[in-house]
Design an enzyme around this catalytic site. Structure first.
Site, PDB file in Angstrom:
ATOM      1  N   ASN A 232      -2.944   6.386  -1.283  1.00  0.00           N
ATOM      2  CA  ASN A 232      -2.681   6.632   0.177  1.00  0.00           C
ATOM      3  C   ASN A 232      -2.233   7.889   0.556  1.00  0.00           C
ATOM      4  OD1 ASN A 232      -3.930   4.364   1.710  1.00  0.00           O
ATOM      5  ND2 ASN A 232      -2.265   2.860   0.696  1.00  0.00           N
TER       6      ASN A 232
ATOM      7  N   SER B 133       0.891  -1.307  -0.037  1.00  0.00           N
ATOM      8  CA  SER B 133      -0.181  -0.010  -0.055  1.00  0.00           C
ATOM      9  C   SER B 133       0.868   1.309   0.209  1.00  0.00           C
ATOM     10  CB  SER B 133      -0.866  -0.122   1.315  1.00  0.00           C
ATOM     11  OG  SER B 133      -0.129  -0.103   2.275  1.00  0.00           O
TER      12      SER B 133
ATOM     13  N   GLU C  35      -4.818   0.180  -8.675  1.00  0.00           N
ATOM     14  CA  GLU C  35      -3.522   1.177  -8.855  1.00  0.00           C
ATOM     15  C   GLU C  35      -2.284   0.638  -9.278  1.00  0.00           C
ATOM     16  OE1 GLU C  35      -2.465   3.317  -5.091  1.00  0.00           O
ATOM     17  OE2 GLU C  35      -2.296   5.236  -6.101  1.00  0.00           O
TER      18      GLU C  35
HETATM   19  N1  CAA Z   1     -15.997  -8.801   0.700  1.00  0.00           N
HETATM   20  C1  CAA Z   1     -16.711  -9.191  -0.348  1.00  0.00           C
HETATM   21  N2  CAA Z   1     -17.949  -8.474  -0.560  1.00  0.00           N
HETATM   22  C2  CAA Z   1     -18.238  -7.427   0.363  1.00  0.00           C
HETATM   23  C3  CAA Z   1     -17.517  -7.429   1.344  1.00  0.00           C
HETATM   24  C4  CAA Z   1     -16.190  -7.921   1.680  1.00  0.00           C
HETATM   25  N3  CAA Z   1     -15.536  -7.743   2.914  1.00  0.00           N
HETATM   26  N4  CAA Z   1     -17.944  -6.096   1.942  1.00  0.00           N
HETATM   27  C5  CAA Z   1     -19.281  -5.900   1.498  1.00  0.00           C
HETATM   28  N5  CAA Z   1     -19.251  -6.725   0.381  1.00  0.00           N
HETATM   29  C6  CAA Z   1     -20.423  -6.605  -0.744  1.00  0.00           C
HETATM   30  C7  CAA Z   1     -21.588  -6.914  -0.125  1.00  0.00           C
HETATM   31  O1  CAA Z   1     -22.020  -8.248  -0.197  1.00  0.00           O
HETATM   32  C8  CAA Z   1     -22.656  -6.231  -1.166  1.00  0.00           C
HETATM   33  O2  CAA Z   1     -22.655  -7.057  -2.257  1.00  0.00           O
HETATM   34  P1  CAA Z   1     -24.049  -7.074  -3.142  1.00  0.00           P
HETATM   35  O3  CAA Z   1     -24.197  -5.683  -3.720  1.00  0.00           O
HETATM   36  O4  CAA Z   1     -23.612  -8.059  -4.303  1.00  0.00           O
HETATM   37  O5  CAA Z   1     -25.016  -7.425  -2.397  1.00  0.00           O
HETATM   38  C9  CAA Z   1     -21.770  -4.919  -1.527  1.00  0.00           C
HETATM   39  O6  CAA Z   1     -20.283  -5.167  -1.091  1.00  0.00           O
HETATM   40  C10 CAA Z   1     -22.405  -3.785  -0.641  1.00  0.00           C
HETATM   41  O7  CAA Z   1     -22.350  -4.301   0.518  1.00  0.00           O
HETATM   42  P2  CAA Z   1     -23.233  -3.525   1.817  1.00  0.00           P
HETATM   43  O8  CAA Z   1     -24.383  -3.228   1.060  1.00  0.00           O
HETATM   44  O9  CAA Z   1     -23.296  -4.480   2.908  1.00  0.00           O
HETATM   45  O10 CAA Z   1     -22.760  -2.354   2.191  1.00  0.00           O
HETATM   46  P3  CAA Z   1     -22.472  -1.077   1.570  1.00  0.00           P
HETATM   47  O11 CAA Z   1     -23.157  -0.409   0.479  1.00  0.00           O
HETATM   48  O12 CAA Z   1     -22.033   0.010   2.902  1.00  0.00           O
HETATM   49  O13 CAA Z   1     -20.772  -1.134   0.991  1.00  0.00           O
HETATM   50  C11 CAA Z   1     -18.530  -1.267   0.951  1.00  0.00           C
HETATM   51  C12 CAA Z   1     -19.865  -1.644   1.670  1.00  0.00           C
HETATM   52  C13 CAA Z   1     -18.413  -1.446  -0.363  1.00  0.00           C
HETATM   53  C14 CAA Z   1     -17.170  -1.700   1.784  1.00  0.00           C
HETATM   54  C15 CAA Z   1     -18.726   0.617   1.302  1.00  0.00           C
HETATM   55  O14 CAA Z   1     -18.926   0.824   2.422  1.00  0.00           O
HETATM   56  C16 CAA Z   1     -17.395   1.084   0.753  1.00  0.00           C
HETATM   57  O15 CAA Z   1     -17.258   1.433  -0.505  1.00  0.00           O
HETATM   58  N6  CAA Z   1     -16.660   1.433   1.833  1.00  0.00           N
HETATM   59  C17 CAA Z   1     -15.401   2.292   1.542  1.00  0.00           C
HETATM   60  C18 CAA Z   1     -14.324   1.215   1.031  1.00  0.00           C
HETATM   61  C19 CAA Z   1     -13.047   1.879   0.741  1.00  0.00           C
HETATM   62  O16 CAA Z   1     -12.616   3.032   0.666  1.00  0.00           O
HETATM   63  N7  CAA Z   1     -11.971   1.109   0.504  1.00  0.00           N
HETATM   64  C20 CAA Z   1     -10.778   1.345   0.267  1.00  0.00           C
HETATM   65  C21 CAA Z   1      -9.929   1.279   1.546  1.00  0.00           C
HETATM   66  S1  CAA Z   1      -8.307   1.616   1.273  1.00  0.00           S
HETATM   67  C22 CAA Z   1      -7.444   0.327   0.551  1.00  0.00           C
HETATM   68  O17 CAA Z   1      -8.040  -0.563   0.705  1.00  0.00           O
HETATM   69  C23 CAA Z   1      -6.044   0.630   0.177  1.00  0.00           C
HETATM   70  C24 CAA Z   1      -4.963   0.696   1.200  1.00  0.00           C
HETATM   71  O18 CAA Z   1      -4.171   0.527   1.083  1.00  0.00           O
HETATM   72  C25 CAA Z   1      -5.258   1.091   2.759  1.00  0.00           C
END
Ligand code: CAA
Length: 283
Positions: free
Chosen positions: A190, A119, A152
């Site tokens: 990040n 990351s 990315e």
């Molecule tokens: N694994 C697989 N699928 C998942 C999951 C997981 N851990 N969490 C949620 N999902 C799926 C759900 O099953 C659901 O699928 P369907 O549409 O097929 O039913 C879909 O995602 C949406 O989930 P929810 O309806 O339960 O919840 P939501 O609408 O709040 O979405 C989320 C959840 C996609 C995580 C959303 O909250 C989101 O986009 N959050 C921000 C995530 C983000 O910013 N990620 C980047 C982090 S930084 C990083 O990763 C890089 C780094 O280097 C630190």
């Protein structure tokens, strides 16, 4: 360059997601970790995700079984001997990654690309541990990998256009959207996300608002799907601190200094969702 067989190193949250999306795209995947119990936990996560897709009627049972059939597990790095690509998603530690890449360089076939999901660590430095720096590249997926569209792609100093193109093509095969960036601390994702999270922690530390209030402001005011403190708990506070330290060291600029409250939580073992407690408490 076609990718028929891929090894994913590290069966945690990121590694298992990366393995899942490759298997779903029809690619044979070896999921590798240090211990059998780690790879089994990763496989269980993948199985659970696929079962949910079946329950929702988005995946046939037969397709699920075919995807699972493309996944094998490994605790022996020698299994990288016949892969086209390795994607490393192990711990964020330069010493460990350098050793891994030096070993992989000896084991993987000459044509194989060695990618890292780091990351924030420098791709160029990881590449320097190998005799094939032109075939080393950053392939940074976002959490949760099966859901998030971005990959990315980070070029190291020596990465060739051919290798970049192969990884860009692969990302599209995975139904992801690749974005090209250069190798500087935190890349783009990040470098922008973590200072925002760190600033959110400062607002709590300085008593400006509660975690709930900070998250509400960013969710309702900026349309973010999660507030920054919920997101920090989701990513892991240890990872957030590590990335802030990488930015701070890499740029030597105090604007990246990690918030003391973040350090305190990490010292307490309050690492977020994975330990049951961070800015919020999880059942
Ligand atoms: N694994 C697989 N699928 C998942 C999951 C997981 N851990 N969490 C949620 N999902 C799926 C759900 O099953 C659901 O699928 P369907 O549409 O097929 O039913 C879909 O995602 C949406 O989930 P929810 O309806 O339960 O919840 P939501 O609408 O709040 O979405 C989320 C959840 C996609 C995580 C959303 O909250 C989101 O986009 N959050 C921000 C995530 C983000 O910013 N990620 C980047 C982090 S930084 C990083 O990763 C890089 C780094 O280097 C630190």
């Amino acid at each position: 360059m076609s990718m028929k067989k891929v090894m994913v190193i590290g069966a945690g949250q990121m590694g298992s997601g990366i393995a899942q999306v490759h298997a779903m795209a029809g690619i044979d995947v070896i999921l590798h970790d240090l211990k059998q119990e780690f790879v089994e936990r990763g496989m269980a996560t993948i199985q659970k995700n696929l079962n949910r897709q079946v329950e929702k009627g988005r995946l046939e049972e037969g397709e699920r079984d075919a995807i699972l059939g493309r996944l094998t597990t490994s605790t022996d790095l020698q299994n990288a001997k016949d892969v086209d690509l390795v994607i490393e998603a192990a711990v964020e530690n330069m010493e460990i990654k350098s050793k891994l890449f030096a070993d992989l360089d000896q084991i993987a076939p000459d044509h194989a690309i060695l990618a890292t999901n780091t990351s924030s660590l420098p791709i160029t430095e990881i590449a320097a541990a190998t005799n094939r720096p032109e075939k080393v590249i950053g392939m940074h997926f976002m959490n949760p990998v099966p859901v998030m569209k971005l990959v990315e792609i980070i070029r190291g100093l020596a990465t060739t256009d051919e290798v970049y193109q192969a990884i860009e093509d692969l990302s599209r095969t995975l139904s992801k959207t690749p974005v090209e960036v250069n190798d500087f601390p935190g890349f783009v994702s990040n470098r922008i996300l973590m200072p925002m999270i760190n600033e959110a922690i400062y607002t709590v530390y300085e008593g400006v608002a509660t975690p709930e209030a900070v998250d509400e402001v960013m969710k309702l005011g900026m349309n973010h799907p999660m507030g920054p403190l919920t997101l920090a708990d989701f990513i892991g506070l240890d990872t957030c601190l590590y990335i802030m330290e990488t930015l701070h060291d890499g740029f030597g600029d105090d604007k990246y200094r990690p918030c003391p409250l973040l350090r305190k939580y990490v010292k307490a073992g309050w690492l977020g969702k994975k330990t049951g407690r961070g800015f919020y408490v999880y059942e």
